[in-house]
Enzyme design. Structure first.
Site, PDB file in Angstrom:
ATOM      1  N   GLU A  39       0.827  -1.211   0.000  1.00  0.00           N
ATOM      2  CA  GLU A  39       0.000   0.000   0.000  1.00  0.00           C
ATOM      3  C   GLU A  39       0.862   1.263   0.000  1.00  0.00           C
ATOM      4  O   GLU A  39       0.566   2.219  -0.714  1.00  0.00           O
ATOM      5  CB  GLU A  39      -0.956   0.002   1.193  1.00  0.00           C
ATOM      6  CG  GLU A  39      -2.037  -1.071   1.127  1.00  0.00           C
ATOM      7  CD  GLU A  39      -2.995  -0.916  -0.061  1.00  0.00           C
ATOM      8  OE1 GLU A  39      -3.182   0.213  -0.547  1.00  0.00           O
ATOM      9  OE2 GLU A  39      -3.561  -1.939  -0.494  1.00  0.00           O
TER      10      GLU A  39
ATOM     11  N   ASN B  34       1.138   3.785  -3.182  1.00  0.00           N
ATOM     12  CA  ASN B  34       0.851   5.216  -3.058  1.00  0.00           C
ATOM     13  C   ASN B  34       1.947   6.067  -3.685  1.00  0.00           C
ATOM     14  O   ASN B  34       1.663   7.055  -4.359  1.00  0.00           O
ATOM     15  CB  ASN B  34       0.673   5.596  -1.588  1.00  0.00           C
ATOM     16  CG  ASN B  34      -0.729   5.288  -1.094  1.00  0.00           C
ATOM     17  OD1 ASN B  34      -1.610   4.900  -1.857  1.00  0.00           O
ATOM     18  ND2 ASN B  34      -0.931   5.446   0.203  1.00  0.00           N
TER      19      ASN B  34
ATOM     20  N   ARG C  95     -10.454   5.325  -6.869  1.00  0.00           N
ATOM     21  CA  ARG C  95      -9.760   4.580  -5.802  1.00  0.00           C
ATOM     22  C   ARG C  95     -10.628   4.517  -4.548  1.00  0.00           C
ATOM     23  O   ARG C  95     -11.486   5.365  -4.338  1.00  0.00           O
ATOM     24  CB  ARG C  95      -8.419   5.228  -5.493  1.00  0.00           C
ATOM     25  CG  ARG C  95      -7.467   5.135  -6.665  1.00  0.00           C
ATOM     26  CD  ARG C  95      -6.031   5.000  -6.221  1.00  0.00           C
ATOM     27  NE  ARG C  95      -5.268   4.422  -7.329  1.00  0.00           N
ATOM     28  CZ  ARG C  95      -4.718   3.218  -7.309  1.00  0.00           C
ATOM     29  NH1 ARG C  95      -4.782   2.472  -6.237  1.00  0.00           N
ATOM     30  NH2 ARG C  95      -4.088   2.766  -8.362  1.00  0.00           N
TER      31      ARG C  95
HETATM   32  N1  LIG Z   1       3.082   9.118  -1.460  1.00  0.00           N
HETATM   33  C1  LIG Z   1       2.053   9.956  -1.642  1.00  0.00           C
HETATM   34  N2  LIG Z   1       2.236  11.120  -2.324  1.00  0.00           N
HETATM   35  C2  LIG Z   1       1.208  11.980  -2.510  1.00  0.00           C
HETATM   36  N3  LIG Z   1      -0.056  11.769  -2.060  1.00  0.00           N
HETATM   37  C3  LIG Z   1      -0.302  10.630  -1.390  1.00  0.00           C
HETATM   38  C4  LIG Z   1       0.731   9.675  -1.139  1.00  0.00           C
HETATM   39  N4  LIG Z   1       0.189   8.650  -0.434  1.00  0.00           N
HETATM   40  C5  LIG Z   1      -1.100   8.954  -0.251  1.00  0.00           C
HETATM   41  N5  LIG Z   1      -1.411  10.149  -0.821  1.00  0.00           N
HETATM   42  C6  LIG Z   1      -2.735  10.821  -0.762  1.00  0.00           C
HETATM   43  O1  LIG Z   1      -3.496  10.268   0.302  1.00  0.00           O
HETATM   44  C7  LIG Z   1      -4.744   9.773  -0.193  1.00  0.00           C
HETATM   45  C8  LIG Z   1      -5.161   8.554   0.612  1.00  0.00           C
HETATM   46  O2  LIG Z   1      -4.259   7.460   0.386  1.00  0.00           O
HETATM   47  P1  LIG Z   1      -4.804   5.985   0.527  1.00  0.00           P
HETATM   48  O3  LIG Z   1      -3.721   5.026   0.181  1.00  0.00           O
HETATM   49  O4  LIG Z   1      -5.458   5.830   1.863  1.00  0.00           O
HETATM   50  O5  LIG Z   1      -5.979   5.899  -0.570  1.00  0.00           O
HETATM   51  P2  LIG Z   1      -5.828   5.823  -2.156  1.00  0.00           P
HETATM   52  O6  LIG Z   1      -4.411   5.540  -2.557  1.00  0.00           O
HETATM   53  O7  LIG Z   1      -6.430   7.063  -2.712  1.00  0.00           O
HETATM   54  O8  LIG Z   1      -6.770   4.577  -2.510  1.00  0.00           O
HETATM   55  P3  LIG Z   1      -6.361   3.031  -2.360  1.00  0.00           P
HETATM   56  O9  LIG Z   1      -5.127   2.955  -1.523  1.00  0.00           O
HETATM   57  O10 LIG Z   1      -7.542   2.395  -1.688  1.00  0.00           O
HETATM   58  O11 LIG Z   1      -6.148   2.566  -3.758  1.00  0.00           O
HETATM   59  C9  LIG Z   1      -4.524   9.531  -1.675  1.00  0.00           C
HETATM   60  O12 LIG Z   1      -5.724   9.602  -2.413  1.00  0.00           O
HETATM   61  C10 LIG Z   1      -3.544  10.657  -2.030  1.00  0.00           C
HETATM   62  O13 LIG Z   1      -4.228  11.854  -2.267  1.00  0.00           O
HETATM   63 MG   LIG Z   2      -3.348   3.990  -1.697  1.00  0.00          MG
END
Ligand SMILES: Nc1ncnc2c1ncn2[C@@H]1O[C@H](COP(=O)(O)OP(=O)(O)OP(=O)(O)O)[C@@H](O)[C@H]1O
Ligand SMILES: [Mg+2]
Length: 143
Positions: free
Chosen positions: A48, A52, A104
């Site tokens: 995860e 990200n 997502r």
């Molecule tokens: N490394 C990163 N750089 C920039 N923004 C990030 C990063 N990691 C997370 N985010 C932000 O935080 C939000 C939440 O992250 P999270 O992993 O909980 O959900 P997601 O990636 O949107 O969906 P999923 O993980 O269920 O596919 C993301 O939508 C993004 O906007």
């Molecule tokens: Mg994610």
């Protein structure tokens, strides 16, 4: 990293590298007495965090994702670091079902939180994001 035994892995932020990062960290985690279930939890949390970095950090221009792991006081520590766009509001980003991407689920941070004993998110807009994860083996080693 102060430990003398540690892992440093630097990968381009590409989809194919998520599985690679997960496997390498899982292999490193074998230095501690984790159960198979705990190893699976580590794999999910690392996936995860790396996903990200791949999906959110750099937009269409791949950058680097750096994964570090080491053992400290009987616990596994893992950091996943990018130098991408960063997160505006970390508190909001960590809420279940929050996502900035319509298709997502916004569950990545929830999984990381569920499967780690401690999770810290350091991020600054325009500079990048570092995820710190700590996982302790639940079962004490028997000797
Ligand atoms: N490394 C990163 N750089 C920039 N923004 C990030 C990063 N990691 C997370 N985010 C932000 O935080 C939000 C939440 O992250 P999270 O992993 O909980 O959900 P997601 O990636 O949107 O969906 P999923 O993980 O269920 O596919 C993301 O939508 C993004 O906007
Ligand atoms: Mg994610």
């Amino acid at each position: 990293v102060r430990a003398t035994d540690y892992l440093v892995l630097e990968l381009p932020s590409l989809d194919v590298n998520v599985a690679l990062a997960r496997l390498v960290v899982a292999a490193f985690a074998a230095r501690l007495e984790f159960t198979l279930t705990e190893i699976e939890e580590i794999k999910v949390a690392v996936s995860e965090a790396v996903t990200n970095a791949v999906v959110h950090a750099y937009g269409h221009h791949p950058g680097l994702v750096r994964i570090q792991a080491w053992v400290e006081d009987g616990a596994l520590l893992v950091t996943v670091c990018d130098q991408g766009v960063g997160i505006d509001d970390v508190f909001r980003a960590r809420e279940p079902a929050f996502s900035t991407v319509a298709e997502r689920m916004g569950m990545g941070f929830s999984f990381m939180e569920a499967f780690c004993d401690e999770l810290r998110v350091d991020s600054s807009p325009g500079r990048g994001t570092t995820i710190h994860m700590l996982k302790r083996p639940r079962r004490l080693p028997v000797d």
